[in-house]
Design an enzyme around this catalytic site. Structure first.
Site, short mmCIF file in Angstrom:
data_model
loop_
_atom_site.label_atom_id
_atom_site.label_comp_id
_atom_site.label_asym_id
_atom_site.label_seq_id
_atom_site.Cartn_x
_atom_site.Cartn_y
_atom_site.Cartn_z
N ASP A 207 0.82 -1.20 0.00
CA ASP A 207 0.00 0.00 0.00
C ASP A 207 0.86 1.26 0.00
O ASP A 207 1.89 1.31 0.69
CB ASP A 207 -0.85 -0.04 1.28
CG ASP A 207 -1.88 1.07 1.34
OD1 ASP A 207 -2.84 1.02 0.56
OD2 ASP A 207 -1.72 1.98 2.17
N GLU A 261 14.06 -13.38 0.17
CA GLU A 261 14.57 -14.42 1.07
C GLU A 261 13.75 -15.70 0.92
O GLU A 261 14.16 -16.78 1.31
CB GLU A 261 14.49 -13.96 2.54
CG GLU A 261 15.45 -12.85 2.91
CD GLU A 261 15.12 -12.26 4.28
OE1 GLU A 261 14.33 -12.87 5.04
OE2 GLU A 261 15.65 -11.18 4.58
C1 BGC Z 1 -5.48 2.34 -0.12
C2 BGC Z 1 -6.64 3.13 0.34
C3 BGC Z 1 -6.31 3.67 1.71
C4 BGC Z 1 -4.96 4.39 1.73
C5 BGC Z 1 -4.44 4.58 3.11
C6 BGC Z 1 -4.45 3.44 -0.27
O1 BGC Z 1 -3.55 3.35 -1.13
O2 BGC Z 1 -5.70 1.68 -1.34
O3 BGC Z 1 -7.83 2.40 0.36
O4 BGC Z 1 -7.29 4.57 2.11
O5 BGC Z 1 -3.99 3.68 1.03
O6 BGC Z 1 -3.97 3.38 3.62
#
Ligand code: BGC
Length: 539
Positions: A207, A261
């Site tokens: 993310d 790893e």
């Molecule tokens: C996720 C979102 C989220 C944000 C904060 C983003 O890239 O896909 O849904 O709100 O990251 O974690």
């Protein structure tokens, strides 16, 4: 029954079709209105039948759920709303028994403000974990240290009165940013990756990779040129000093070395695919970062022959020689494709998506054409809509529950669904579309099967052909095999297209022209796409 032996090839992900599940919305087995892990396991038949290679689960970890689970309070656990660790292990085993890989969402940029690390960090300036987050003294006037804006509105700094300092949060104030300049953070988060890989997960979707580290000098971001009142306030600056900083790519390369790893694991992730940036998310051959920076270019392109042709070309041109393309046609942050293009063009989009070279990601529900579902104000869950209202930024309408059948609760839940299911239009559910030989669902299944079966669709390259303002055309060619021609009509009127040579239709988006022999020219009906096996001697 096992569909195929679990293929242990190291780069299994290159030709994979990855299916994103937003766990709260897939299937609920305990009647609380929220999907759960057992619910996902109970629907693996659907995914195996569809032919997907891997599932990516949006976060399943303990969370106050202020940001759809992306506010994590324990990276090593399973939220009780979704089930237990035993449920997770059971799901993983069940996936692997069917030859389906499982990817987790890894959220390295921030934690929930309820994570024990943050509770310790904010407890005192002297705490050993103080420096695990980004703390700064107030500006001379007592205000925030600089002008950085949070993505969900307002300043990106929050004052912690008891300790007299501000902490930085790229997203909600309840999502404090970890301090990736601190090697202990890198070590702790590396252990998180190892923990899940030891359990057997096949990789991660990472993310917000571009925002791991901010400018150390805290230089102010500049105003975005031309950003007027129509632009949501958080977007009125150019994020020069918070996003895609060089140090962030070093962190990604370190994380990748942890992934490596363990054999055969994948690190995909959110990325900036713009010119000059995309390559940095792949890293260098000597210090690779993401194997697959996610590309939403098709979803963002204007839907006409020229724009889509240009979007494909522009993107592929940016992928470095050591990289591999990816295509994402939907997701939990994006407007549903069936809403954006309408149900017929969504079929053409599916054909385009699944015939391009590279790894495909698609989003649960798109295989049956779920549209945006209106969410009344009193049921809004997404903080984006609550904190930056009036710009249509809310992501609830694309996160509504899966529709399994036309019974009560759409086969999703026996309780009150956490988000509205919406009025279930006839045929807009999995059961009905399995019965209908020409449904969107059947098209997805046929496309995925064709993609696996047709050698030309495994070629790493694409040969663009000259389309028209209304059409897209390209060829895929694998040495020694018949070439595949893909022709798509992105308009709502019939289009005559000249064929380079004779061929046979392998698949039509309308699912009614297979085996037609074509030569000379053909008419593409409105929104029709064809995959044609060419018969020319040189192919
Ligand atoms: C996720 C979102 C989220 C944000 C904060 C983003 O890239 O896909 O849904 O709100 O990251 O974690």
């Amino acid at each position: 029954m096992t569909r195929f032996a679990f293929r242990n090839d190291a780069e299994w992900w290159r030709h994979a079709v990855v299916y994103q599940v937003f766990p709260a919305s897939f299937r609920d087995t305990d009647g609380d209105g929220m999907g759960d892990l057992q619910g996902i396991q109970s629907r693996l038949d659907h995914l195996e039948w569809l032919g997907v290679d891997a599932i990516w689960l949006s976060p399943i970890h303990p969370s106050p759920m202020l940001d759809g689970g992306y506010d994590i309070s324990d990276f090593l656990g399973v939220d009780s709303r979704f089930g237990s660790m035993e449920d997770f292990d059971g799901l993983l085993r069940a996936c692997h028994a069917r030859g389906i890989r499982l990817l987790l969402d890894f959220v390295p940029n921030h934690t929930s403000d309820q994570h024990p690390w943050f509770l310790e960090s904010r407890s005192s300036r002297k705490h050993a974990r103080r420096d695990w987050y980004v703390w700064r003294d107030p500006a001379a006037n007592g205000g925030p240290p600089n002008n950085w804006l949070g993505r969900f509105g307002g300043s990106a700094w929050e004052l912690d009165r008891p300790t007299g300092q501000y902490y930085y949060h790229a997203f909600l104030k309840e999502q404090p940013d970890l301090n990736w300049r601190n090697p202990e953070v890198l070590n702790a988060m590396s252990e998180v990756l190892r923990f899940w890989m030891r359990r057997g997960v096949d990789g991660f979707r990472v993310d917000a990779t571009g925002v791991l580290i901010e400018d150390d000098l805290l230089r102010d971001d500049p105003p975005k040129p031309g950003a007027d009142d129509a632009v949501p306030p958080p977007e009125r600056q150019t994020r020069v000093f918070t996003d895609s900083r060089p140090e962030a790519f070093e962190c990604l390369a370190r994380l990748r070395s942890v992934i490596d790893e363990f054999p055969h694991r994948l690190m995909a992730g959110e990325a900036d695919t713009s010119a000059g940036m995309l390559g940095r998310f792949y890293g260098e051959p000597s210090a690779p970062a993401l194997q697959l920076p996610l590309n939403f270019g098709l979803l963002d392109a204007q839907w006409d022959g020229r724009s889509v042709t240009a979007a494909i070309d522009t993107y592929l041109d940016r992928v470095p020689a050591h990289g591999w393309p990816s295509w994402a046609l939907g997701g939990h942050d994006k407007r549903r494709i069936a809403e954006r293009l309408g149900p017929t063009q969504a079929r053409a989009a599916a054909m385009l998506h699944l015939t391009l070279p590279g790894t495909c990601f698609f989003y649960a529900g798109d295989e049956i054409g779920i549209p945006q579902v209106p969410v009344p104000p009193e049921r809004i869950r997404d903080p984006f809509e609550k904190l930056v209202p009036g710009y249509g930024l809310g992501r609830d309408p694309e996160r509504t529950p899966m529709r399994w059948n036309d019974g009560p609760g759409a086969g999703f839940t026996t309780g009150e669904p956490w988000l509205p299911i919406g009025s279930c239009a006839p045929g807009l559910n999995v059961a009905a579309q399995r019965e209908d030989g020409r449904s969107m669902l059947q098209l997805y299944r046929r496309l995925i099967a064709l993609r696996k079966a047709e050698p030309a669709l495994h070629a790493p390259s694409i040969e663009p052909l000259r389309g028209t303002p209304e059409t897209v055309a390209f060829r895929r060619r694998h040495p020694g095999q018949p070439a595949a021609l893909v022709l798509l009509n992105l308009s709502e009127v019939p289009q005559t297209v000249d064929l380079p040579g004779p061929g046979r239709v392998l698949l039509s988006t309308h699912l009614d022209r297979e085996d037609d022999s074509l030569a000379g020219s053909t008419i593409l009906r409105p929104a029709e796409g064809l995959v044609i096996r060419e018969e020319s001697p040189e192919s």
